[in-house]
Write a protein that holds these residues in place. Structure first.
Motif, PDB file in Angstrom:
ATOM      1  N   SER A   1      56.553  -7.482  40.835  1.00  0.00           N
ATOM      2  CA  SER A   1      56.288  -6.034  40.927  1.00  0.00           C
ATOM      3  C   SER A   1      54.951  -5.700  40.272  1.00  0.00           C
ATOM      4  O   SER A   1      54.218  -4.820  40.740  1.00  0.00           O
ATOM      5  CB  SER A   1      57.435  -5.234  40.291  1.00  0.00           C
ATOM      6  OG  SER A   1      57.588  -5.560  38.915  1.00  0.00           O
ATOM      7  N   ASN A   2      54.594  -6.416  39.203  1.00  0.00           N
ATOM      8  CA  ASN A   2      53.268  -6.238  38.597  1.00  0.00           C
ATOM      9  C   ASN A   2      52.173  -6.701  39.552  1.00  0.00           C
ATOM     10  O   ASN A   2      51.126  -6.055  39.672  1.00  0.00           O
ATOM     11  CB  ASN A   2      53.169  -7.036  37.289  1.00  0.00           C
ATOM     12  CG  ASN A   2      53.887  -6.354  36.131  1.00  0.00           C
ATOM     13  OD1 ASN A   2      54.029  -5.138  36.110  1.00  0.00           O
ATOM     14  ND2 ASN A   2      54.357  -7.147  35.175  1.00  0.00           N
TER      15      ASN A   2
ATOM     16  N   LYS B   1      55.083  -2.473  50.843  1.00  0.00           N
ATOM     17  CA  LYS B   1      53.887  -2.484  50.000  1.00  0.00           C
ATOM     18  C   LYS B   1      53.008  -3.691  50.338  1.00  0.00           C
ATOM     19  O   LYS B   1      51.787  -3.580  50.487  1.00  0.00           O
ATOM     20  CB  LYS B   1      54.316  -2.525  48.521  1.00  0.00           C
ATOM     21  CG  LYS B   1      53.166  -2.465  47.517  1.00  0.00           C
ATOM     22  CD  LYS B   1      52.533  -1.087  47.486  1.00  0.00           C
ATOM     23  CE  LYS B   1      51.503  -0.943  46.376  1.00  0.00           C
ATOM     24  NZ  LYS B   1      52.112  -0.812  45.032  1.00  0.00           N
TER      25      LYS B   1
ATOM     26  N   LYS C   1      59.915  -8.823  37.485  1.00  0.00           N
ATOM     27  CA  LYS C   1      58.873  -8.265  36.627  1.00  0.00           C
ATOM     28  C   LYS C   1      57.480  -8.702  37.075  1.00  0.00           C
ATOM     29  O   LYS C   1      56.578  -7.874  37.261  1.00  0.00           O
ATOM     30  CB  LYS C   1      59.129  -8.682  35.168  1.00  0.00           C
ATOM     31  CG  LYS C   1      60.415  -8.119  34.589  1.00  0.00           C
ATOM     32  CD  LYS C   1      60.532  -8.382  33.100  1.00  0.00           C
ATOM     33  CE  LYS C   1      60.787  -9.820  32.775  1.00  0.00           C
ATOM     34  NZ  LYS C   1      61.014 -10.042  31.324  1.00  0.00           N
TER      35      LYS C   1
ATOM     36  N   LYS D   1      57.344  -1.064  37.827  1.00  0.00           N
ATOM     37  CA  LYS D   1      56.918  -2.455  37.753  1.00  0.00           C
ATOM     38  C   LYS D   1      57.345  -3.024  36.406  1.00  0.00           C
ATOM     39  O   LYS D   1      57.769  -2.282  35.502  1.00  0.00           O
ATOM     40  CB  LYS D   1      55.409  -2.585  37.950  1.00  0.00           C
ATOM     41  CG  LYS D   1      54.547  -1.814  36.977  1.00  0.00           C
ATOM     42  CD  LYS D   1      53.076  -1.970  37.373  1.00  0.00           C
ATOM     43  CE  LYS D   1      52.173  -1.151  36.439  1.00  0.00           C
ATOM     44  NZ  LYS D   1      50.738  -1.319  36.801  1.00  0.00           N
TER      45      LYS D   1
ATOM     46  N   GLY E   1      53.103  -2.390  41.488  1.00  0.00           N
ATOM     47  CA  GLY E   1      54.248  -1.483  41.389  1.00  0.00           C
ATOM     48  C   GLY E   1      54.922  -1.263  42.734  1.00  0.00           C
ATOM     49  O   GLY E   1      54.311  -1.425  43.785  1.00  0.00           O
ATOM     50  N   VAL E   2      56.190  -0.890  42.683  1.00  0.00           N
ATOM     51  CA  VAL E   2      57.011  -0.676  43.874  1.00  0.00           C
ATOM     52  C   VAL E   2      57.582   0.738  43.832  1.00  0.00           C
ATOM     53  O   VAL E   2      58.148   1.150  42.810  1.00  0.00           O
ATOM     54  CB  VAL E   2      58.163  -1.705  43.932  1.00  0.00           C
ATOM     55  CG1 VAL E   2      59.084  -1.429  45.114  1.00  0.00           C
ATOM     56  CG2 VAL E   2      57.607  -3.124  43.996  1.00  0.00           C
TER      57      VAL E   2
ATOM     58  N   ALA F   1      60.946  -2.108  36.578  1.00  0.00           N
ATOM     59  CA  ALA F   1      61.421  -2.583  37.876  1.00  0.00           C
ATOM     60  C   ALA F   1      62.707  -3.381  37.709  1.00  0.00           C
ATOM     61  O   ALA F   1      63.660  -3.218  38.481  1.00  0.00           O
ATOM     62  CB  ALA F   1      60.349  -3.430  38.556  1.00  0.00           C
TER      63      ALA F   1
ATOM     64  N   MET G   1      59.127  -3.153  48.560  1.00  0.00           N
ATOM     65  CA  MET G   1      58.162  -4.212  48.263  1.00  0.00           C
ATOM     66  C   MET G   1      57.593  -4.805  49.551  1.00  0.00           C
ATOM     67  O   MET G   1      56.395  -5.083  49.651  1.00  0.00           O
ATOM     68  CB  MET G   1      58.811  -5.307  47.419  1.00  0.00           C
ATOM     69  CG  MET G   1      57.840  -6.439  47.079  1.00  0.00           C
ATOM     70  SD  MET G   1      58.543  -7.662  45.964  1.00  0.00           S
ATOM     71  CE  MET G   1      58.267  -6.854  44.382  1.00  0.00           C
TER      72      MET G   1
END
Length: 463
Positions: A165-166, A232, A162, A196, A170-171, A200, A229
Motif C-alpha cells: 500500500s505504501n 490504482k 503495509k 497505507k 496509498g489505497v 491499511a 488496489m
C-alpha cells in the motif's frame, strides 16, 4: 495485495545494462515452497484456465507483539481462490471464510518429516500453521472443498499489506459510518480515505466495528481494498513508471512465498502478463456461499446447493460477470414441445454411489418442481459414471421438461426406438457426476441470486 504480486514481472527490461542485477535482486526476494499434494486430486478444468490459491497468513513473526497472539505460526487468515478464464476475458476471486468448518485431508508437516492425520471437521484457517501444517495442506483442503484443481499458490503475510500500500502511494477506501476499532486500531471517519502502511493493515483486519462483527463482515472490506488496489495499479501509471514499479515489485517479492512451479521472476512475469489482459470490470470478488453452523453459532458451514453451483461455474470456466458472447445456454433435447411438470412421469434410480440420492431427487422434483409423478427406483445394479435419462420416442416433451429442470446435457438423453404406454415412466439414472438435487449437471450459467460479490471496477463503502 495478492493479485498484484504478479505485476512484479514487468520490472524486467530485456537487454538493459542492469537487467541481470534486477533479475537476481527480485529472484533473491522470493521464497519458494515445494508442495506435496499426492495423487488424489480433482481433474483439470478448462485447458488454459488458471486457478491460483492466494493465502494471507496472520503470522506474528517479526511484528514485535504489535497484533497480539505473539508466537503464532500463522494460519490461513485470508484466502482467495483466484480463477483466470482460459480466454483471459474475466477472472473470479472466491473468498473462503476462515471460520468455515471443513474436512482437512491428511497432510505432511511443513518440513515433510511427519504425517498429520486428517480431520473430518475443523476450522478452515487451521489448515495452515496448526500442527505444523504447511501451505500445501491448505491447497489440498481447498481442492477437497471445491472439487477445483489448483495450479499454483502465493502466500503473503501482514507486511505485504503495509509495504505494497505504501508502494502504490496509498489505497482509496470508503466507509458509510465512523469507525473506531480498538482491536484493529482503525480510526476513520465516514467517507472516503486513502490508507497505507499500518492504517491499511488496520482496515483489512477490522471486523468488530462493521456489520455483524464477524469474519463475513471483514471479507467485503478486504475485497474492497484489493479492488481499489487493482484500480490504482492499472490507472495511475504504476506499470509504466520504473520507480513505482520497482517499489511495488520489491514490496511484493519481499513478502511472497510461492510454489516451486512459479518461483522465478521470469515465470511470474508470464503470469503477470496473463492477469494484465483481464479487464477490471470483469474481475469479480465473491464469497463462497455459507450459512451459520447449527452446531456452533460462531462457525460457518457451506450453503451446499449454492456453493456447489458456484464451484461448478468455476470448474467450467463460466464468468460471474456479463462478458459478451459468454455463458450462452445450450439447448437440451431437440424436441420443441415441453410437458407440464405434473405430466412428467419418471423413475429415479441411484447409480451415484451416494446413499439416499434417489429419494433426495424425488423429494426435490415433487416439492420444488411439481413433478408429482416421480418415484424412487432404488439403487442401480452398479454405480455409473454419468447421469442418463432414458425415454421413449413419444415422450420427448417430458424429456425436455425434465432435462431443463435437472440441467442435463444433450449427451445424457437416451431415446429408445419405441412408444411408451400411457402410464410408463422415463428412467433417470443418477451417476457419479450427480452433485445433489437442483445442482445442474451442465455448468450453470448464472450464480445464486443472493451471492455476495463485487466487481473490481466498483467502489463499495463499508457499512
Amino acid at each position: 495485495m495478492h493479485w498484484t504480486a504478479g505485476t512484479l514481472g514487468f520490472v524486467l527490461v530485456a537487454g538493459c545494462a542492469g537487467g541481470y542485477f534486477i533479475y537476481q535482486h527480485f529472484n533473491g526476494n522470493i521464497d519458494s515452497y515445494d508442495a506435496d499434494l499426492g495423487d488424489d486430486r480433482p481433474s483439470a478444468g478448462a485447458e488454459g484456465a488458471m486457478n491460483i490459491l492466494l493465502i494471507g497468513t496472520d503470522t506474528r513473526e517479526g511484528q514485535d507483539g504489535k497484533y497480539g497472539d505473539t508466537g503464532s505460526p500463522g494460519h490461513a487468515d485470508t484466502t482467495f481462490l483466484f480463477h483466470v478464464a482460459k480466454d483471459r476475458t474475466n477472472a473470479t476471486a472466491l473468498s473462503i471464510p476462515r471460520d468455515l468448518m471443513v474436512e482437512i485431508p491428511e497432510c505432511k508437516t511443513e518440513d515433510k518429516k511427519r504425517i498429520i492425520p486428517g480431520s473430518p471437521r475443523a476450522m478452515f484457517n487451521t489448515s495452515l500453521g496448526q500442527n505444523e501444517r504447511g501451505p500445501d495442506c491448505t491447497w489440498k483442503t481447498v481442492e477437497k472443498l471445491t472439487g477445483i484443481r489448483i495450479d499454483h499458490f502465493m502466500m503473503v503475510d501482514f507486511n505485504a499489506v503495509k509495504t505494497m500500500s505504501n508502494a502504490v502511494g496509498g489505497v482509496e477506501v470508503c466507509l458509510e459510518k465512523n469507525i473506531n476499532d480498538p482491536d484493529s486500531h482503525l480510526n476513520l471517519s465516514r467517507g472516503r480515505h486513502v490508507v497505507k502502511g499500518e492504517q491499511a493493515l488496520a482496515f483489512v483486519r477490522t471486523r468488530h466495528s462493521v456489520g455483524q462483527g464477524g469474519d463475513l463482515t471483514r471479507i467485503p472490506l478486504q475485497q474492497q481494498f484489493l479492488s481499489s488496489m487493482i484500480r490504482k495499479i492499472k490507472g495511475n501509471g504504476t506499470l509504466t513508471s520504473p520507480t513505482k514499479l520497482w517499489n511495488l515489485a520489491d514490496a511484493a517479492t519481499n513478502s511472497l512465498t510461492v510454489d516451486s512451479g512459479i518461483a522465478s521472476i521470469r515465470k511470474l512475469s508470464g503470469l503477470a502478463k496473463d492477469l494484465g489482459k483481464v479487464d477490471t470490470k470483469h474481475i469479480t470478488f465473491a464469497t463462497v456461499p455459507v450459512a451459520d453452523d447449527p452446531l456452533d453459532k460462531n462457525r460457518l458451514v457451506l450453503k451446499e446447493r449454492d456453493a456447489k453451483q458456484v464451484f461448478a461455474m468455476v470448474r467450467a470456466d463460466q464468468s460471474l460477470t456479463d462478458v459478451k458472447g459468454k455463458n450462452k445456454k445450450k439447448p437440451t433435447p431437440k424436441e420443441t414441445s415441453k410437458a407440464a411438470p405434473a405430466d412428467v412421469r419418471v423413475r429415479v434410480v441411484n447409480g451415484s454411489g451416494v446413499m439416499g440420492a434417489a429419494q433426495e431427487t424425488v423429494n426435490w422434483l415433487q416439492n420444488e418442481q411439481g413433478v408429482i409423478r416421480s418415484s424412487n427406483g432404488l439403487n442401480a445394479p452398479a454405480d455409473v459414471a454419468k447421469t442418463t435419462l432414458e425415454y421413449a420416442r413419444n415422450r420427448g416433451d417430458q424429456a425436455r421438461a425434465l432435462a431443463e429442470m435437472m440441467g442435463l446435457p444433450p449427451t445424457a438423453l437416451k431415446m429408445t426406438n419405441k412408444d411408451a404406454a400411457p402410464l410408463e415412466e422415463m428412467v433417470l439414472t443418477l451417476g457419479k457426476d450427480f452433485e445433489g438435487a437442483g445442482i445442474p449437471l451442465t455448468a450453470p450459467t448464472t450464480a445464486p441470486s443472493d451471492l455476495q460479490r463485487v466487481n473490481a471496477d466498483q467502489q463499495v463503502c463499508a457499512k
